[in-house]
Design an enzyme around this catalytic site. Structure first.
Site, PDB file in Angstrom:
ATOM      1  N   GLY A 143      44.193  55.665  36.569  1.00 33.80           N
ATOM      2  CA  GLY A 143      45.032  54.914  35.654  1.00 33.80           C
ATOM      3  C   GLY A 143      44.666  53.444  35.592  1.00 33.80           C
ATOM      4  O   GLY A 143      43.489  53.076  35.616  1.00 33.80           O
ATOM      5  N   CYS A 144      45.683  52.589  35.550  1.00 37.46           N
ATOM      6  CA  CYS A 144      45.466  51.154  35.405  1.00 37.46           C
ATOM      7  C   CYS A 144      44.696  50.558  36.580  1.00 37.46           C
ATOM      8  O   CYS A 144      44.060  49.515  36.441  1.00 37.46           O
ATOM      9  CB  CYS A 144      46.803  50.440  35.251  1.00 37.46           C
ATOM     10  SG  CYS A 144      47.704  50.892  33.743  1.00 37.46           S
ATOM     11  N   ALA A 145      44.746  51.186  37.740  1.00 38.73           N
ATOM     12  CA  ALA A 145      44.039  50.673  38.917  1.00 38.73           C
ATOM     13  C   ALA A 145      42.540  50.915  38.841  1.00 38.73           C
ATOM     14  O   ALA A 145      41.777  50.342  39.619  1.00 38.73           O
ATOM     15  CB  ALA A 145      44.594  51.316  40.188  1.00 38.73           C
ATOM     16  N   LEU A 347      47.373  47.717  39.645  1.00 37.58           N
ATOM     17  CA  LEU A 347      48.238  48.759  40.189  1.00 37.58           C
ATOM     18  C   LEU A 347      48.050  50.035  39.383  1.00 37.58           C
ATOM     19  O   LEU A 347      47.751  49.992  38.191  1.00 37.58           O
ATOM     20  CB  LEU A 347      49.701  48.314  40.113  1.00 37.58           C
ATOM     21  CG  LEU A 347      50.058  47.040  40.881  1.00 37.58           C
ATOM     22  CD1 LEU A 347      51.433  46.536  40.449  1.00 37.58           C
ATOM     23  CD2 LEU A 347      50.035  47.301  42.377  1.00 37.58           C
TER      24      LEU A 347
END
Length: 361
Positions: A143-145, A347
């Site tokens: 994901g965003c990480a 995160l």
């Protein structure tokens, strides 16, 4: 150490303002007046001005199954990956000369918005003259990480093989996950935040011959850290259904920044002998307005320290793993003075935190 020498981007062609997205959502979802008052303000309060998508507005009005969505993903991910790679390896802003495909020793491909087997890095290898012995590392589900995690894995590898070079490709086509039949609040939040984008980042080891092609000051990764909170898999991610990906987006994320992330970042700064006051800016993934505000509260800094995170959020929205690479691009093109230190942070699902220390050389 690992040098970040260049970044290339590929921006999808369909640009839609936040006002247009809000109007489209209002027309597609059967909202009561109460729902409109409760849910639609998320579009106005997002600090997003516009986003770019690989599909036009008409596409969102029609039903689409998982197969169709993924076919578009493969087609567009392939096309935009090549554009980002070409820009990265030929970028005159950062490089004194073109980097040859044969000089790349590893390709890391990061994505969480579509599926492909063979994975995308194998497909782009066929379209460009990469060597057949290039190492391939596809990463899914971060994901965003993923933007920071992909670079951290490149750092690990060139630390072990300091004469090698890595290309880290991030592709996120969040528009293809849009669900007009999902009335959960998390879907409205996701629809108000997510956009499409693609990046390619060139990482070189401390003994790489490519260091002779760096133009001016460039960021060097000095250390990395990963932390995953136990029993937190329901915080963010996807629920994969027959009609595609449905977003999981828990309202507790800003609170976790103030608690879980605070512990992680403070420990990391101590470990690397860094103080937040000496860092003029942070290369932070802009998960959203509330996440950036939580970063500011934890670090006791104002918006100026996150100016490019706010800028990228406003002009592109949250492009999942790609976003932090766009933020890094903005800081890199200003060529900070040698000795400038910063921190790269993101995160993601898990619930996880990824950190990288940076210093310009």
């Amino acid at each position: 150490m690992a040098y970040i020498l260049s970044i290339g981007k590929s921006e999808p062609p369909y640009e839609i303002s936040q006002t247009q997205v809000k109007g489209l959502v209002e027309s597609l979802f059967p909202l009561t007046e109460r729902d409109k008052k409760r849910l639609l303000p998320v579009f106005d309060n997002s600090m997003i001005e516009k986003r770019q998508f690989v599909v036009d507005q008409e596409w969102f009005k029609q039903p689409h199954g998982m197969r169709e969505r993924n076919e578009i993903y493969i087609q567009e991910a392939y096309r935009h990956s090549l554009r980002a790679i070409d820009e990265c390896l030929e970028n005159e802003l950062f490089l004194t000369g073109t980097v040859c495909f044969k000089e790349i020793d590893m390709i890391i491909f990061v994505s969480t918005t579509g599926l492909a087997t063979p994975s995308m890095e194998a497909r782009v290898m066929n379209a460009r003259s990469f060597r057949e012995d290039v190492k391939r590392v596809p990463l899914f589900g971060l994901g965003c990480a993923g933007g920071v995690s992909g670079l951290a894995r490149a750092y690990d590898w060139v630390k072990a093989y300091p004469d090698k070079n890595v290309l880290v490709i991030n592709v996120e086509l969040c528009s293809l996950t849009f669900q007009k039949t999902d009335s959960k609040k998390s879907n409205f939040v996701g629809t108000a935040l997510f956009g499409d984008g693609v990046s390619a980042v060139l990482v070189a080891g401390s003994q790489s011959e490519l260091l002779g092609k760096k133009k001016q000051t460039t960021p060097v990764m000095g250390g990395t850290s990963s932390k995953t909170k136990k029993d937190s898999i329901d915080i963010m991610g996807w629920e994969i259904k027959d009609n595609g990906f449905e977003v999981i987006f828990n309202k507790s994320i800003p609170h976790l920044v103030k608690d879980f992330w605070k512990t992680h970042v403070q420990g990391f700064l101590v470990e690397w002998g860094m103080h937040q006051e000496e860092l003029p800016f942070f290369v932070a993934h802009p998960g959203g307005k509330k996440v950036l505000e939580a970063y500011e509260e934890v670090l006791q800094l104002d918006q100026e320290a996150f100016r490019e995170s706010y800028h990228v959020l406003a002009k592109h929205g949250n492009m999942s793993s790609v976003t932090v690479c766009y933020v890094l691009y903005e800081y890199m093109k200003s060529f900070p003075d040698a000795g400038t230190k910063s921190l790269m942070a993101a995160l993601g699902p898990g619930f996880s935190s990824e950190l990288i220390s940076l210093e310009w050389y």
